[in-house]
Design a protein around this motif. Structure first.
Motif, mmCIF file in Angstrom:
data_model
loop_
_atom_site.group_PDB
_atom_site.id
_atom_site.type_symbol
_atom_site.label_atom_id
_atom_site.label_comp_id
_atom_site.label_asym_id
_atom_site.label_seq_id
_atom_site.Cartn_x
_atom_site.Cartn_y
_atom_site.Cartn_z
ATOM 1 N N PHE A 261 -3.632 27.919 -46.564
ATOM 2 C CA PHE A 261 -2.623 27.022 -47.118
ATOM 3 C C PHE A 261 -1.523 27.874 -47.742
ATOM 4 O O PHE A 261 -1.782 28.666 -48.651
ATOM 5 C CB PHE A 261 -3.232 26.118 -48.192
ATOM 6 N N THR A 262 -0.303 27.731 -47.236
ATOM 7 C CA THR A 262 0.835 28.461 -47.804
ATOM 8 C C THR A 262 1.876 27.454 -48.276
ATOM 9 O O THR A 262 1.991 26.352 -47.724
ATOM 10 C CB THR A 262 1.465 29.407 -46.776
ATOM 11 N N LEU B 98 -2.053 24.248 -58.493
ATOM 12 C CA LEU B 98 -1.891 25.670 -58.786
ATOM 13 C C LEU B 98 -3.066 26.492 -58.257
ATOM 14 O O LEU B 98 -2.884 27.630 -57.794
ATOM 15 C CB LEU B 98 -1.728 25.895 -60.289
ATOM 16 N N GLU B 99 -4.255 25.945 -58.286
ATOM 17 C CA GLU B 99 -5.415 26.692 -57.798
ATOM 18 C C GLU B 99 -5.380 26.829 -56.276
ATOM 19 O O GLU B 99 -5.710 27.897 -55.740
ATOM 20 C CB GLU B 99 -6.714 26.009 -58.237
ATOM 21 N N VAL B 100 -4.970 25.797 -55.573
ATOM 22 C CA VAL B 100 -4.834 25.904 -54.114
ATOM 23 C C VAL B 100 -3.745 26.917 -53.776
ATOM 24 O O VAL B 100 -3.902 27.746 -52.868
ATOM 25 C CB VAL B 100 -4.519 24.535 -53.487
ATOM 26 N N ALA B 101 -2.638 26.888 -54.497
ATOM 27 C CA ALA B 101 -1.565 27.850 -54.254
ATOM 28 C C ALA B 101 -2.028 29.271 -54.550
ATOM 29 O O ALA B 101 -1.671 30.217 -53.829
ATOM 30 C CB ALA B 101 -0.350 27.503 -55.106
ATOM 31 N N ARG B 102 -2.842 29.434 -55.581
ATOM 32 C CA ARG B 102 -3.292 30.783 -55.963
ATOM 33 C C ARG B 102 -4.289 31.362 -54.960
ATOM 34 O O ARG B 102 -4.199 32.539 -54.598
ATOM 35 C CB ARG B 102 -3.935 30.739 -57.351
ATOM 36 N N THR B 103 -5.216 30.527 -54.501
ATOM 37 C CA THR B 103 -6.269 31.020 -53.604
ATOM 38 C C THR B 103 -5.860 30.967 -52.141
ATOM 39 O O THR B 103 -6.457 31.658 -51.305
ATOM 40 C CB THR B 103 -7.551 30.193 -53.791
ATOM 41 N N GLY B 104 -4.889 30.120 -51.787
ATOM 42 C CA GLY B 104 -4.443 30.020 -50.401
ATOM 43 C C GLY B 104 -5.374 29.237 -49.509
ATOM 44 O O GLY B 104 -5.292 29.341 -48.285
ATOM 45 N N GLY B 105 -6.280 28.450 -50.098
ATOM 46 C CA GLY B 105 -7.181 27.669 -49.278
ATOM 47 C C GLY B 105 -7.916 26.622 -50.071
ATOM 48 O O GLY B 105 -8.077 26.745 -51.292
#
Length: 305
Positions: free
Chosen positions: A54-55, A9-16
């Protein structure tokens, strides 16, 4: 929280990876390896990589949606557990059968409160059926009771096994018609002898119905008597004074200190026994208190774990 939920969820939220790793207090390489390993486990790509961006893929969008729902459920569960802990903190509602009143109030509860000095203990004494009903209705947290059957929706900690016996007045004459029978703890009586005795009855003749009910059809007179009492102590006093016999677990006789006051006999085709058990709802939040209660019982009665 499960790190799968937190990391994805954190990677999805920040996009990287870099920013997410910083927020998660781990290294970017460790987080990147985790995401790659998770994608291998799932068999699909969660993220599209475009440089440092990251998308989410379509599969990733569905995965994140489910993780978000799971996170919400975990938070709901955490809050509910916190509410229950606050509700029950400092209180333990204990039910027990009446013959354990002295032991409970002078031995077990004081020992428990040494471990939990701020614990408020609420006590209720009742018959076994009433205690079980109160437990199922969440009016008690645990009960100490004699059991011969176990419900699947309750948890049972068996403390002590006890044979079921017939207690008779001393010098009753039953010794002369009894015999030693292999497997039985006390001299054995035939069914005709058992059925032919005068009985001290409890309400609705519970003890006879429960422990010798197979004799009632052929000997209904067992349920007739002039003496009805409400507890085992009074019943055994009546037996001691020659007013009749009673069928009950041996441990009641010992708990009430009446071993030398009455004669004990066995009966039936095979030995019958019951258990002294601690019973509680497996969903309780009071496991620590129940564990200490169990330890106090085992210590007092010198029982093995």
């Amino acid at each position: 929280m499960d790190k799968t939920i937190e990391y994805v969820l954190e990677v999805a939220r920040t996009g990287g990876i870099a920013r997410a790793a910083r927020n998660l207090y781990i290294t970017p390489s460790a987080l990147s390896k985790f995401i790659i390993q998770k994608e291998r486990e799932l068999g699909v790509r969660i993220f599209n990589r475009e440089g440092n961006q990251f998308t989410l893929t379509y599969a990733g969008e569905q995965y994140v949606r489910m993780l978000t729902s799971l996170k919400a459920q975990e938070e709901k569960m955490r809050l509910e557990m916190k509410r229950l802990a606050e509700l029950y903190m400092g209180r333990l509602r204990v039910g027990f059968q009446m013959f354990y009143a002295e032991t409970m109030t002078t031995r077990i509860i004081p020992t428990l409160q040494q471990t939990f000095p701020n614990l408020r203990v609420l006590l209720k004494e009742d018959y076994a059926a009433g205690l079980e009903s109160s437990l199922l209705q969440n009016q008690l947290d645990l009960i100490l009771t004699i059991t011969d059957e176990e419900r699947k929706d309750l948890r049972y900690l068996r403390m002590q096994e006890s044979p079921v016996v017939l207690a008779a007045p001393r010098n009753s004459g039953l010794a002369g018609v009894s015999s030693m029978n292999e497997g039985f703890a006390y001299p054995w009586l035939t069914d005709d002898v058992v059925a032919g005795q005068q009985y001290v009855l409890d309400p609705e003749a519970r003890s006879i119905r429960r422990y010798a009910g197979y004799l009632i059809k052929t000997h209904p007179e067992m349920l007739e008597g002039d003496i009805t009492v409400s507890n085992a102590r009074t019943a055994l006093l009546a037996v001691k004074n020659g007013l009749g016999c009673i069928i009950l677990p041996e441990l009641l006789v010992k708990e009430l200190g009446m071993e030398s006051e009455v004669e004990l006999y066995c009966y039936g085709a095979a030995p019958a026994s019951v258990w002294l058990s601690i019973v509680y709802n497996p969903q309780t939040v009071l496991i620590d208190e129940i564990t200490e209660f169990e330890a106090a019982i085992r210590t007092y009665y010198k029982l093995k774990s």
